[in-house]
Design a protein around this motif. Structure first.
Motif, PDB file in Angstrom:
ATOM      1  N   THR A  44       3.975  15.532  59.635  1.00  0.00           N
ATOM      2  CA  THR A  44       4.653  17.128  59.971  1.00  0.00           C
ATOM      3  C   THR A  44       6.068  16.559  59.945  1.00  0.00           C
ATOM      4  O   THR A  44       6.619  15.146  59.964  1.00  0.00           O
ATOM      5  N   PRO A  45       7.219  17.488  59.866  1.00  0.00           N
ATOM      6  CA  PRO A  45       8.625  17.186  59.649  1.00  0.00           C
ATOM      7  C   PRO A  45       8.819  16.390  60.837  1.00  0.00           C
ATOM      8  O   PRO A  45       8.465  16.799  62.170  1.00  0.00           O
ATOM      9  N   GLY A  46       9.663  15.246  60.738  1.00  0.00           N
ATOM     10  CA  GLY A  46      10.058  14.535  61.941  1.00  0.00           C
ATOM     11  C   GLY A  46       9.022  13.334  62.526  1.00  0.00           C
ATOM     12  O   GLY A  46       9.367  12.509  63.115  1.00  0.00           O
ATOM     13  N   GLY A  57       0.554  -7.324  53.997  1.00  0.00           N
ATOM     14  CA  GLY A  57       1.369  -6.174  53.297  1.00  0.00           C
ATOM     15  C   GLY A  57       0.706  -4.880  53.175  1.00  0.00           C
ATOM     16  O   GLY A  57      -0.419  -4.661  53.604  1.00  0.00           O
ATOM     17  N   GLN A  58       1.339  -4.083  52.543  1.00  0.00           N
ATOM     18  CA  GLN A  58       0.909  -2.505  52.329  1.00  0.00           C
ATOM     19  C   GLN A  58       1.794  -1.928  51.176  1.00  0.00           C
ATOM     20  O   GLN A  58       2.958  -2.252  51.016  1.00  0.00           O
ATOM     21  N   THR A  59       1.101  -1.057  50.344  1.00  0.00           N
ATOM     22  CA  THR A  59       1.533  -0.503  49.499  1.00  0.00           C
ATOM     23  C   THR A  59       1.608   1.164  49.938  1.00  0.00           C
ATOM     24  O   THR A  59       0.379   1.520  50.408  1.00  0.00           O
ATOM     25  N   LEU A  60       2.602   1.900  49.795  1.00  0.00           N
ATOM     26  CA  LEU A  60       2.618   3.376  50.164  1.00  0.00           C
ATOM     27  C   LEU A  60       2.898   4.062  48.862  1.00  0.00           C
ATOM     28  O   LEU A  60       3.873   3.591  48.058  1.00  0.00           O
ATOM     29  N   HIS A  61       2.135   4.939  48.491  1.00  0.00           N
ATOM     30  CA  HIS A  61       2.321   5.774  47.379  1.00  0.00           C
ATOM     31  C   HIS A  61       2.619   7.284  47.700  1.00  0.00           C
ATOM     32  O   HIS A  61       1.791   7.919  48.348  1.00  0.00           O
ATOM     33  N   VAL A  62       3.871   7.761  47.598  1.00  0.00           N
ATOM     34  CA  VAL A  62       4.060   9.250  48.092  1.00  0.00           C
ATOM     35  C   VAL A  62       3.506  10.004  47.193  1.00  0.00           C
ATOM     36  O   VAL A  62       3.898   9.964  45.913  1.00  0.00           O
ATOM     37  N   THR A  63       2.921  11.288  47.608  1.00  0.00           N
ATOM     38  CA  THR A  63       2.449  12.087  46.904  1.00  0.00           C
ATOM     39  C   THR A  63       3.041  13.712  47.299  1.00  0.00           C
ATOM     40  O   THR A  63       2.726  14.264  46.473  1.00  0.00           O
ATOM     41  N   GLU A  64       3.726  13.566  48.263  1.00  0.00           N
ATOM     42  CA  GLU A  64       4.223  15.103  48.573  1.00  0.00           C
ATOM     43  C   GLU A  64       5.402  14.941  49.817  1.00  0.00           C
ATOM     44  O   GLU A  64       5.369  13.838  50.504  1.00  0.00           O
ATOM     45  N   GLY A  65       6.469  15.505  49.675  1.00  0.00           N
ATOM     46  CA  GLY A  65       7.816  15.778  50.535  1.00  0.00           C
ATOM     47  C   GLY A  65       8.704  14.264  50.143  1.00  0.00           C
ATOM     48  O   GLY A  65       8.663  13.783  48.749  1.00  0.00           O
ATOM     49  N   VAL A  66       9.307  14.094  51.093  1.00  0.00           N
ATOM     50  CA  VAL A  66      10.089  12.848  51.099  1.00  0.00           C
ATOM     51  C   VAL A  66       9.917  11.818  52.340  1.00  0.00           C
ATOM     52  O   VAL A  66       9.788  12.259  53.373  1.00  0.00           O
ATOM     53  N   ALA A  67       9.560  10.708  51.752  1.00  0.00           N
ATOM     54  CA  ALA A  67       9.282   9.585  52.808  1.00  0.00           C
ATOM     55  C   ALA A  67      10.499   8.581  53.195  1.00  0.00           C
ATOM     56  O   ALA A  67      11.362   8.585  52.342  1.00  0.00           O
ATOM     57  N   LEU A  68      10.420   8.556  54.524  1.00  0.00           N
ATOM     58  CA  LEU A  68      11.402   7.342  54.896  1.00  0.00           C
ATOM     59  C   LEU A  68      10.647   6.335  55.356  1.00  0.00           C
ATOM     60  O   LEU A  68       9.712   6.249  56.092  1.00  0.00           O
ATOM     61  N   VAL A  69      11.121   5.024  54.883  1.00  0.00           N
ATOM     62  CA  VAL A  69      10.659   3.802  55.268  1.00  0.00           C
ATOM     63  C   VAL A  69      11.822   2.910  55.681  1.00  0.00           C
ATOM     64  O   VAL A  69      12.708   2.503  54.899  1.00  0.00           O
ATOM     65  N   GLY A  70      11.464   2.385  57.099  1.00  0.00           N
ATOM     66  CA  GLY A  70      12.776   1.726  57.490  1.00  0.00           C
ATOM     67  C   GLY A  70      12.333   0.509  57.763  1.00  0.00           C
ATOM     68  O   GLY A  70      11.086  -0.124  58.139  1.00  0.00           O
ATOM     69  N   THR A  71      13.225  -0.437  58.014  1.00  0.00           N
ATOM     70  CA  THR A  71      13.206  -2.059  57.998  1.00  0.00           C
ATOM     71  C   THR A  71      13.955  -2.367  59.409  1.00  0.00           C
ATOM     72  O   THR A  71      15.043  -1.540  59.796  1.00  0.00           O
ATOM     73  N   ARG A  72      13.703  -3.561  59.931  1.00  0.00           N
ATOM     74  CA  ARG A  72      14.641  -4.009  61.045  1.00  0.00           C
ATOM     75  C   ARG A  72      15.898  -4.227  60.776  1.00  0.00           C
ATOM     76  O   ARG A  72      16.750  -4.185  61.636  1.00  0.00           O
ATOM     77  N   HIS A  95       7.347   4.264  58.717  1.00  0.00           N
ATOM     78  CA  HIS A  95       7.530   5.188  57.818  1.00  0.00           C
ATOM     79  C   HIS A  95       7.169   6.481  58.298  1.00  0.00           C
ATOM     80  O   HIS A  95       6.532   6.844  59.536  1.00  0.00           O
ATOM     81  N   GLY A  96       7.835   7.586  57.826  1.00  0.00           N
ATOM     82  CA  GLY A  96       7.642   9.101  58.086  1.00  0.00           C
ATOM     83  C   GLY A  96       7.985   9.883  57.402  1.00  0.00           C
ATOM     84  O   GLY A  96       8.640   9.774  56.347  1.00  0.00           O
ATOM     85  N   ALA A  97       8.359  11.131  57.649  1.00  0.00           N
ATOM     86  CA  ALA A  97       8.753  12.270  57.131  1.00  0.00           C
ATOM     87  C   ALA A  97      10.182  12.501  57.510  1.00  0.00           C
ATOM     88  O   ALA A  97      10.672  12.187  58.639  1.00  0.00           O
ATOM     89  N   THR A  98      10.906  13.203  56.514  1.00  0.00           N
ATOM     90  CA  THR A  98      12.103  13.612  57.034  1.00  0.00           C
ATOM     91  C   THR A  98      12.202  14.805  58.039  1.00  0.00           C
ATOM     92  O   THR A  98      11.107  15.405  58.168  1.00  0.00           O
ATOM     93  N   PRO A  99      13.247  15.073  58.799  1.00  0.00           N
ATOM     94  CA  PRO A  99      13.232  16.046  59.687  1.00  0.00           C
ATOM     95  C   PRO A  99      12.937  17.638  59.165  1.00  0.00           C
ATOM     96  O   PRO A  99      12.437  18.264  59.903  1.00  0.00           O
ATOM     97  N   GLU A 100      13.072  17.561  57.722  1.00  0.00           N
ATOM     98  CA  GLU A 100      13.029  18.843  57.255  1.00  0.00           C
ATOM     99  C   GLU A 100      11.490  19.164  56.354  1.00  0.00           C
ATOM    100  O   GLU A 100      11.455  20.323  56.101  1.00  0.00           O
ATOM    101  N   ASP A 101      11.140  18.075  56.323  1.00  0.00           N
ATOM    102  CA  ASP A 101       9.903  18.469  55.256  1.00  0.00           C
ATOM    103  C   ASP A 101       8.480  17.592  55.770  1.00  0.00           C
ATOM    104  O   ASP A 101       8.644  16.630  56.253  1.00  0.00           O
ATOM    105  N   PHE A 102       7.393  18.151  55.358  1.00  0.00           N
ATOM    106  CA  PHE A 102       6.217  17.434  55.480  1.00  0.00           C
ATOM    107  C   PHE A 102       6.057  16.432  54.440  1.00  0.00           C
ATOM    108  O   PHE A 102       7.187  16.435  53.398  1.00  0.00           O
ATOM    109  N   MET A 103       5.349  15.181  54.767  1.00  0.00           N
ATOM    110  CA  MET A 103       5.233  14.186  53.750  1.00  0.00           C
ATOM    111  C   MET A 103       3.811  13.674  53.781  1.00  0.00           C
ATOM    112  O   MET A 103       3.117  13.569  54.833  1.00  0.00           O
ATOM    113  N   GLU A 104       3.358  13.162  52.680  1.00  0.00           N
ATOM    114  CA  GLU A 104       2.167  12.644  52.495  1.00  0.00           C
ATOM    115  C   GLU A 104       2.115  11.514  51.377  1.00  0.00           C
ATOM    116  O   GLU A 104       2.936  11.293  50.487  1.00  0.00           O
TER     117      GLU A 104
END
Length: 135
Positions: A44-46, A57-72, A95-104
């Motif tokens: 959900t947003p935020g 390791g991990q692979t993420l494939h964004v299917t909806e919304g805008v993903a944020l992925v942060g590093t140290r 990783h997560g959603a922006t404050p405004e959008d759902f993300m999948e």
């Protein structure tokens, strides 16, 4: 060949997620030599993960919304539907959603030799670090 039964959607636990996150398992090992795990994860947003790393390791494939992925190091990648992000073994990230959008996204990873060590969960991402990354 077989159709595997669908497992119920689960809510991401508060110990490893901030906000509401929902997980649908897609694939898991069927045979002793298999390692692949795939899940559809909806934020959900935020909402976001805690800091964590993956043994292989991990692979993420964004299917909806805008993903944020942060590093140290403070880098935050913004990814949109159709984009794929790879995080190497041992790299601490969130990783997560922006404050405004759902993300999948689809999360794809291989289990470690001991599946309980596949993901190393760490502390929650602070609201300050999240807000800075979401700008």
């Amino acid at each position: 060949m077989e159709i595997t039964p669908k497992t119920p959607t689960s809510k991401g636990p508060a110990e490893t997620f901030t906000g509401d996150v929902y997980v649908d398992a897609i694939a898991a090992p069927h045979e002793p030599n298999q390692r692949m795990v795939v899940a559809r994860v909806r934020f959900t947003p935020g909402a976001r993960t805690a800091w964590h790393s993956h043994a292989l390791g991990q692979t993420l494939h964004v299917t909806e919304g805008v993903a944020l992925v942060g590093t140290r190091d403070g880098q935050v990648i913004r990814a949109t539907p159709g984009q794929t992000i790879y995080t190497p073994p041992g790299e601490e990230h969130w990783h997560g959603a922006t404050p405004e959008d759902f993300m999948e996204h689809l999360a794809l990873l291989d289990n470690a030799d001991d599946p309980s060590t596949t993901t190393d969960w760490l502390e929650h991402v602070t609201h300050g670090d999240y807000r800075q990354g979401a700008r």
